[in-house]
Scaffold this motif. Structure first.
Motif, PDB file in Angstrom:
ATOM      1  N   SER A   4       0.698  -1.175  -0.059  1.00 33.99           N
ATOM      2  CA  SER A   4       0.013  -0.006   0.017  1.00 33.99           C
ATOM      3  C   SER A   4       1.045   1.357   0.029  1.00 33.99           C
ATOM      4  O   SER A   4       1.846   1.494   0.945  1.00 33.99           O
ATOM      5  CB  SER A   4      -0.881   0.089   1.110  1.00 33.99           C
ATOM      6  N   GLN A   5       0.766   2.160  -0.953  1.00 34.76           N
ATOM      7  CA  GLN A   5       1.474   3.187  -1.075  1.00 34.76           C
ATOM      8  C   GLN A   5       0.739   4.664  -0.655  1.00 34.76           C
ATOM      9  O   GLN A   5      -0.379   4.757  -1.464  1.00 34.76           O
ATOM     10  CB  GLN A   5       2.142   3.359  -2.377  1.00 34.76           C
ATOM     11  N   TYR A   6       1.193   5.469   0.190  1.00 35.40           N
ATOM     12  CA  TYR A   6       0.456   6.483   0.646  1.00 35.40           C
ATOM     13  C   TYR A   6       1.506   7.674   0.163  1.00 35.40           C
ATOM     14  O   TYR A   6       2.598   7.914   0.525  1.00 35.40           O
ATOM     15  CB  TYR A   6       0.051   6.758   2.014  1.00 35.40           C
ATOM     16  N   LEU A   7       0.801   8.812  -0.631  1.00 37.47           N
ATOM     17  CA  LEU A   7       1.484   9.830  -0.967  1.00 37.47           C
ATOM     18  C   LEU A   7       0.780  11.131  -0.980  1.00 37.47           C
ATOM     19  O   LEU A   7      -0.355  11.213  -1.742  1.00 37.47           O
ATOM     20  CB  LEU A   7       2.033   9.708  -2.424  1.00 37.47           C
ATOM     21  N   GLY A   8       0.657  12.086  -0.172  1.00 34.43           N
ATOM     22  CA  GLY A   8       0.037  12.971   0.214  1.00 34.43           C
ATOM     23  C   GLY A   8      -1.394  12.761   0.453  1.00 34.43           C
ATOM     24  O   GLY A   8      -2.407  13.515   0.102  1.00 34.43           O
ATOM     25  N   LEU A   9      -1.766  11.895   1.073  1.00 37.49           N
ATOM     26  CA  LEU A   9      -3.203  11.776   1.384  1.00 37.49           C
ATOM     27  C   LEU A   9      -3.645  12.186   2.777  1.00 37.49           C
ATOM     28  O   LEU A   9      -2.741  12.287   3.662  1.00 37.49           O
ATOM     29  CB  LEU A   9      -3.268  10.022   1.329  1.00 37.49           C
ATOM     30  N   LYS A  35       7.470  10.472   0.319  1.00 37.67           N
ATOM     31  CA  LYS A  35       7.097  11.960   0.448  1.00 37.67           C
ATOM     32  C   LYS A  35       7.943  12.874  -0.590  1.00 37.67           C
ATOM     33  O   LYS A  35       7.526  14.125  -0.538  1.00 37.67           O
ATOM     34  CB  LYS A  35       8.064  12.174   1.857  1.00 37.67           C
ATOM     35  N   GLN A  36       8.262  12.285  -1.574  1.00 35.20           N
ATOM     36  CA  GLN A  36       9.110  12.965  -2.820  1.00 35.20           C
ATOM     37  C   GLN A  36       7.924  12.779  -3.707  1.00 35.20           C
ATOM     38  O   GLN A  36       7.158  11.983  -3.970  1.00 35.20           O
ATOM     39  CB  GLN A  36      10.194  12.495  -3.377  1.00 35.20           C
ATOM     40  N   THR A  37       7.833  13.913  -4.526  1.00 39.40           N
ATOM     41  CA  THR A  37       6.844  14.360  -5.601  1.00 39.40           C
ATOM     42  C   THR A  37       6.808  13.046  -6.687  1.00 39.40           C
ATOM     43  O   THR A  37       8.078  12.735  -7.040  1.00 39.40           O
ATOM     44  CB  THR A  37       6.873  15.743  -6.420  1.00 39.40           C
ATOM     45  N   VAL A  45      11.387   5.275  -2.044  1.00 34.83           N
ATOM     46  CA  VAL A  45      10.417   4.692  -1.656  1.00 34.83           C
ATOM     47  C   VAL A  45       9.802   3.750  -2.881  1.00 34.83           C
ATOM     48  O   VAL A  45       9.653   2.565  -2.835  1.00 34.83           O
ATOM     49  CB  VAL A  45       9.598   5.331  -0.838  1.00 34.83           C
ATOM     50  N   PHE A  46       9.430   4.407  -3.930  1.00 32.39           N
ATOM     51  CA  PHE A  46       8.932   4.032  -5.016  1.00 32.39           C
ATOM     52  C   PHE A  46       9.853   2.837  -5.627  1.00 32.39           C
ATOM     53  O   PHE A  46       9.275   1.842  -6.261  1.00 32.39           O
ATOM     54  CB  PHE A  46       8.594   5.166  -6.086  1.00 32.39           C
TER      55      PHE A  46
END
Length: 262
Positions: A4-9, A35-37, A45-46
């Motif tokens: 599960s990936q969370y980015l800016g949620l 945390k990176q765009t 992380v990606f």
């Protein structure tokens, strides 16, 4: 089993992702917070997530939207290639359906393309706004130490607390009696801190003394404009500081000492 990936949620979005996983009987092996765009490739992380998928640790990804995975062509292509090769068997999004069919992969590539277009278009609009502000004599970014951004008027003004401290640093250095190290110590004594609350470094002091914004000139990349803001130092004082910096940075030639019988 998925990652599960969370980015800016928001917390509500994260809760909805967890509810979706429970409803579909998905086992979340790990929750990854990037945390990176997603605009540029190379996110640690990606990349780690894709490496773990290639190792067979999980079979899919749960994310809020495809644009949370990639907003650049390279990362989007990697995800689609891993779907093609069967490394990624499931991509689960609460905002849109996906299935690993030719049609599903085609729609995924379109969404990745739309995400890249949105980021590129947003960047161009920001650059256009910066050019407009500069043409009007307005500084388009965060102010340096000694100034404050006025959100109401969208201009900048002198910081009543730190502005006089910056003026004093210019005046002291213009005398030619202070080195950058001594000036750094003066700033530390005055408790003149950065935006993050750290003491100013020698490099930051040098950058301050050479920043033309303090004398009313805006320099942004290759553009130069006259600013509408109140100068913190006069042009004469700024020029004097530049002469002192230039004099101290000149390379010194070899000098022969007057030894006897030389």
């Amino acid at each position: 089993k998925i990652l599960s990936q969370y980015l800016g949620l928001t917390s509500d979005q994260i809760a909805e992702l967890r509810d979706l996983a429970r409803a579909r009987g998905l086992t979340i092996l790990d929750t990854l917070i990037e945390k990176q765009t997603a605009k540029k490739p190379g996110r640690p992380v990606f990349n780690d997530m894709l490496a773990r998928l290639e190792q067979g640790e999980a079979s899919g990804i749960l994310a809020w939207h495809p644009d949370r995975l990639a907003r650049n062509a390279l990362d989007g292509g990697r995800v689609i290639h891993m779907v093609d090769t069967g490394v990624i068997k499931n991509l689960v999004f609460p905002t849109c359906p996906f299935d690993p069919t030719p049609t599903g992969k085609f729609m995924l590539s379109i969404m990745f393309g739309q995400s890249k277009y949105y980021v590129d278009n947003l960047g161009e609009n920001i650059r256009r706004g910066h050019r407009r502000k500069l043409a009007d004599g307005i500084w388009p970014a965060f102010t340096p130490i000694g100034y404050l951004n006025d959100r109401a008027t969208r201009t900048i003004g002198i910081d009543p607390v730190r502005g006089p401290m910056v003026q004093e640093l210019f005046r002291l250095y213009a005398t030619g009696l202070y080195t950058l190290d001594q000036l750094t110590e003066v700033a530390r004594t005055q408790n003149l801190l950065t935006r993050a609350g750290d003491p100013l470094s020698r490099t930051q002091i040098h950058k301050m003394l050479t920043n033309t914004l303090y004398c009313g000139i805006l320099k942004w990349k290759d553009e130069v404009h006259e600013g509408r803001h109140e100068p913190l130092v006069s042009a004469e004082l700024f020029d004097q500081v530049e002469r002192v910096i230039s004099g101290k940075s000149k390379p010194r030639g070899k000098r022969l000492k007057s030894y006897i019988y030389r």
